[in-house]
Design a protein around this motif. Structure first.
Motif, PDB file in Angstrom:
ATOM      1  N   LEU A  96       0.899  -1.433  -0.085  1.00 20.04           N
ATOM      2  CA  LEU A  96      -0.116  -0.007   0.036  1.00 20.04           C
ATOM      3  C   LEU A  96       0.947   1.253   0.074  1.00 20.04           C
ATOM      4  O   LEU A  96       1.995   1.291   0.380  1.00 20.04           O
ATOM      5  CB  LEU A  96      -0.791   0.037   1.251  1.00 20.04           C
ATOM      6  CG  LEU A  96      -1.870  -1.069   1.574  1.00 20.04           C
ATOM      7  CD1 LEU A  96      -2.524  -1.263   2.949  1.00 20.04           C
ATOM      8  CD2 LEU A  96      -2.750  -1.322   0.107  1.00 20.04           C
ATOM      9  N   ALA A  97       0.255   2.441  -0.273  1.00 18.26           N
ATOM     10  CA  ALA A  97       0.911   3.707  -0.468  1.00 18.26           C
ATOM     11  C   ALA A  97       1.258   4.315   0.761  1.00 18.26           C
ATOM     12  O   ALA A  97       2.043   5.016   1.300  1.00 18.26           O
ATOM     13  CB  ALA A  97       0.177   4.471  -1.565  1.00 18.26           C
ATOM     14  N   ARG A  98       0.323   3.715   1.864  1.00 17.95           N
ATOM     15  CA  ARG A  98       0.444   4.169   3.253  1.00 17.95           C
ATOM     16  C   ARG A  98       0.027   3.181   4.144  1.00 17.95           C
ATOM     17  O   ARG A  98      -0.854   2.265   3.729  1.00 17.95           O
ATOM     18  CB  ARG A  98      -0.542   5.412   3.459  1.00 17.95           C
ATOM     19  CG  ARG A  98      -1.821   5.537   3.607  1.00 17.95           C
ATOM     20  CD  ARG A  98      -2.783   6.775   3.895  1.00 17.95           C
ATOM     21  NE  ARG A  98      -4.107   6.629   3.952  1.00 17.95           N
ATOM     22  CZ  ARG A  98      -5.054   6.445   2.872  1.00 17.95           C
ATOM     23  NH1 ARG A  98      -4.394   6.681   1.760  1.00 17.95           N
ATOM     24  NH2 ARG A  98      -6.134   6.325   2.983  1.00 17.95           N
ATOM     25  N   PRO A  99       0.289   3.043   5.562  1.00 18.18           N
ATOM     26  CA  PRO A  99      -0.013   2.093   6.401  1.00 18.18           C
ATOM     27  C   PRO A  99      -1.591   1.923   6.897  1.00 18.18           C
ATOM     28  O   PRO A  99      -2.384   2.758   6.541  1.00 18.18           O
ATOM     29  CB  PRO A  99       0.500   2.383   7.596  1.00 18.18           C
ATOM     30  CG  PRO A  99       1.771   3.176   7.128  1.00 18.18           C
ATOM     31  CD  PRO A  99       1.193   4.134   6.202  1.00 18.18           C
ATOM     32  N   TYR A 100      -2.001   0.763   6.717  1.00 21.78           N
ATOM     33  CA  TYR A 100      -3.352   0.331   7.265  1.00 21.78           C
ATOM     34  C   TYR A 100      -3.631   0.635   8.669  1.00 21.78           C
ATOM     35  O   TYR A 100      -2.741   0.623   9.634  1.00 21.78           O
ATOM     36  CB  TYR A 100      -3.703  -0.998   6.989  1.00 21.78           C
ATOM     37  CG  TYR A 100      -4.779  -1.545   7.460  1.00 21.78           C
ATOM     38  CD1 TYR A 100      -6.052  -1.381   6.762  1.00 21.78           C
ATOM     39  CD2 TYR A 100      -4.841  -2.378   8.509  1.00 21.78           C
ATOM     40  CE1 TYR A 100      -7.162  -1.890   7.276  1.00 21.78           C
ATOM     41  CE2 TYR A 100      -5.904  -3.027   8.977  1.00 21.78           C
ATOM     42  CZ  TYR A 100      -6.975  -2.779   8.598  1.00 21.78           C
ATOM     43  OH  TYR A 100      -8.457  -3.131   8.849  1.00 21.78           O
ATOM     44  N   SER A 101      -4.759   1.569   8.749  1.00 16.11           N
ATOM     45  CA  SER A 101      -5.028   2.134   9.911  1.00 16.11           C
ATOM     46  C   SER A 101      -5.902   1.342  10.897  1.00 16.11           C
ATOM     47  O   SER A 101      -6.341   1.698  12.012  1.00 16.11           O
ATOM     48  CB  SER A 101      -5.596   3.552  10.085  1.00 16.11           C
ATOM     49  OG  SER A 101      -6.609   3.805   9.246  1.00 16.11           O
ATOM     50  N   GLY A 102      -6.910   0.269  10.120  1.00 22.81           N
ATOM     51  CA  GLY A 102      -7.713  -0.407  10.993  1.00 22.81           C
ATOM     52  C   GLY A 102      -7.451  -1.594  11.696  1.00 22.81           C
ATOM     53  O   GLY A 102      -5.978  -1.888  12.073  1.00 22.81           O
ATOM     54  N   PRO A 103      -8.375  -2.334  12.364  1.00 20.79           N
ATOM     55  CA  PRO A 103      -7.834  -3.621  13.126  1.00 20.79           C
ATOM     56  C   PRO A 103      -7.353  -4.666  12.279  1.00 20.79           C
ATOM     57  O   PRO A 103      -7.525  -4.531  11.021  1.00 20.79           O
ATOM     58  CB  PRO A 103      -9.334  -3.992  13.596  1.00 20.79           C
ATOM     59  CG  PRO A 103     -10.437  -3.508  12.682  1.00 20.79           C
ATOM     60  CD  PRO A 103      -9.800  -2.250  12.387  1.00 20.79           C
ATOM     61  N   SER A 104      -6.329  -5.303  12.959  1.00 24.73           N
ATOM     62  CA  SER A 104      -5.712  -6.315  12.329  1.00 24.73           C
ATOM     63  C   SER A 104      -6.684  -7.718  12.280  1.00 24.73           C
ATOM     64  O   SER A 104      -7.529  -7.847  13.081  1.00 24.73           O
ATOM     65  CB  SER A 104      -4.476  -6.898  13.064  1.00 24.73           C
ATOM     66  OG  SER A 104      -3.604  -5.922  13.251  1.00 24.73           O
TER      67      SER A 104
END
Length: 487
Positions: free
Chosen positions: A56-64
């Motif tokens: 991805l272009a930026r980190p994922y911010s949701g739950p794992s």
């Protein structure tokens, strides 16, 4: 078209790991939007790392965890592709206007303008205006400029079929060719007006001035006394060490020798030297004819000379006496074989069979195929000519062997009719009876033959002294060495 599936995402990570059924490579493009059911937010896709992995272009911010996902197509892929093409053009546009049009940089000997990835100091370089170099190992092995080509340290390794007929040639009036392969012989030649004037044949002979010969030959048109071959030293003044001049007569004895010399008819000379001539022999001798029935005269024997000037071993026929030479340094009168014809000439090198044309490799061009077909059509003609030439050579070889045997028998028959007689110098003499240093050697009757005996200096008579053969000056290995003194 949207792409869906199931993938695992991790809070704060840019990596998306798809399940076994996911194929990101075939279905996702940079710039598309990734949407995970974990938080429902859109995130730009940077790239597909593999079938089962996205970046991805930026980190994922949701739950794992593992969640359903969908990928939304966008027009950003086309923009990204255009930017990539622009970057490629900026980076490699210079090659379009140079190398891709066949225009290469000059380069250097260490890194030629045209070189190999695995061998950076081998290739082709431009050394200056109109100067081209073939480089190997950082060294110009062949250079070419407006004046032609210069080869340094080059060698050629080709099959007979690959080898060109001529390496260098110039057509027209006064044409010349270098490296011409002579038909049927595989000899190497320099040619002028299609005629070889310098040839190296298959026997290693260097032939200069003629097309073929059984020996090394140098031919030069020159008047009598003019130099044909000159060897000079490197010293100041370039002094001549050795000069061979043209002669107008050549009639040496045909018997075996290391050197044969012709002579000038103007002076009758064969050899002039500015220094001494050193020889290993000990006396000066001349050839003399033997009288009939003379037989063999041993070295050092005293024999007679009859009234016809011929050698005899009979006391009754002798009017004067001589001693046979043992180890002459010079022998005169060497014309005893002058009546014989010249020694037969050996035939040239054996003709070689023609080589069958080599079948062109698969994919060869039309010219190669045509040349092969022409060569194949001409091959039977070459074979037929080879058989004719070989039969002629075999006949000449057989004739040479026969003629040489006959000539050598004639030479030996002439040789046994002469002997070498000492006229001055030192000779070991076969003396009968006792002798001492200082004694004179004279001839004496020995039955019907002739013997040598010693006479003391204080006892010699005038007739004996007048007919003396020599005087003992040394005794070596029990033999009397005399200085020849014909009375």
């Amino acid at each position: 078209m949207w792409y869906t599936g199931t993938a695992t995402v991790t809070t704060g990570s840019v990596e998306v790991i798809g399940d076994a059924n996911v194929d990101f490579v075939s279905n996702v493009f940079p710039g598309d939007a990734f949407i995970s059911a974990g938080n429902g937010l859109s995130i730009e896709i940077l790239r597909a790392d593999s079938r089962g992995k996205l970046i991805l272009a930026r980190p994922y911010s949701g739950p794992s965890g593992g969640f359903a996902f969908s990928v939304q197509p966008t027009q950003d892929y086309m923009r990204t592709l255009a930017l990539g093409i622009t970057d490629l053009k900026n980076a490699y546009g210079g090659y379009r206007d140079t190398i891709l049009q066949g225009a290469f940089p000059d380069g250097s000997l260490a890194a030629p303008g045209m070189r190999f990835t695995a061998d950076q100091d081998t290739g082709v370089a431009r050394l200056g205006d109109n100067i081209l170099a073939l480089v190997a190992g950082g060294v110009a092995r062949l250079t070419a400029d407006l004046n032609g080509a210069t080869i340094r340290g080059a060698y050629c390794n080709m099959t007979d079929a690959e080898f060109p007929q001529y390496i260098v040639s110039r057509a027209g009036v006064g044409s010349w060719r270098m490296g011409g392969l002579q038909a049927g012989s595989n000899s190497w030649a320099l040619q002028l007006n299609a005629a070889p004037f310098l040839t190296v044949d298959t026997a290693g002979n260097l032939l200069v001035g003629i097309a073929s010969a059984p020996e090394h030959t140098i031919t030069k048109g020159a008047g009598q006394g003019s130099a044909v071959l000159r060897v000079r030293s490197n010293a100041a003044g370039a002094l001549d060490s050795f000069v061979v001049a043209s002669v107008s007569a050549y009639t040496p004895n045909g018997a075996g020798a290391a050197v044969y010399l012709g002579h000038s008819t103007a002076t009758n000379r064969s050899l002039n030297t500015s220094g001494t001539i050193n020889a290993s022999g000990a006396d000066y001798a001349e050839y003399m004819l033997k009288a009939a029935g003379c037989g063999v005269i041993a070295k050092g024997d005293v024999c007679g000379v009859d009234r016809d000037g011929k050698l005899t071993r009979a006391w009754a026929d002798a009017v004067s006496f001589v001693v046979k030479s043992t180890d002459p340094s010079y022998v005169g009168g060497d014309t005893w074989a002058a009546h014989l014809p010249p020694r037969p000439d050996a035939p040239g090198a054996e003709p070689l069979p023609p080589a069958l044309p080599v079948v062109p490799a698969e994919g060869a061009d039309d010219a190669e195929v045509a040349a092969y077909q022409d060569g194949l059509a001409a091959y039977p003609v070459h074979v037929a000519q080879y058989r004719i030439d070989h039969d002629a050579w075999a006949a000449a070889t057989a004739a040479y062997a026969r003629d040489l045997s006959t000539w050598e028998a004639q030479l030996e028959a002439a040789r046994v009719c002469v002997d070498r007689i000492a006229f001055c110098g030192q000779v070991p003499c076969n003396v009968s009876g006792h002798f001492e240093v200082g004694d004179y050697i004279v001839a004496a009757q020995d039955g019907d033959g002739i013997a040598a005996v010693a006479v003391k200096a204080d006892a010699i008579t005038l007739p004996q002294y007048m007919a003396r053969i020599g005087k003992v000056w040394a005794i070596r290995d029990g033999r009397a060495w005399i200085d020849v003194q014909h009375g």
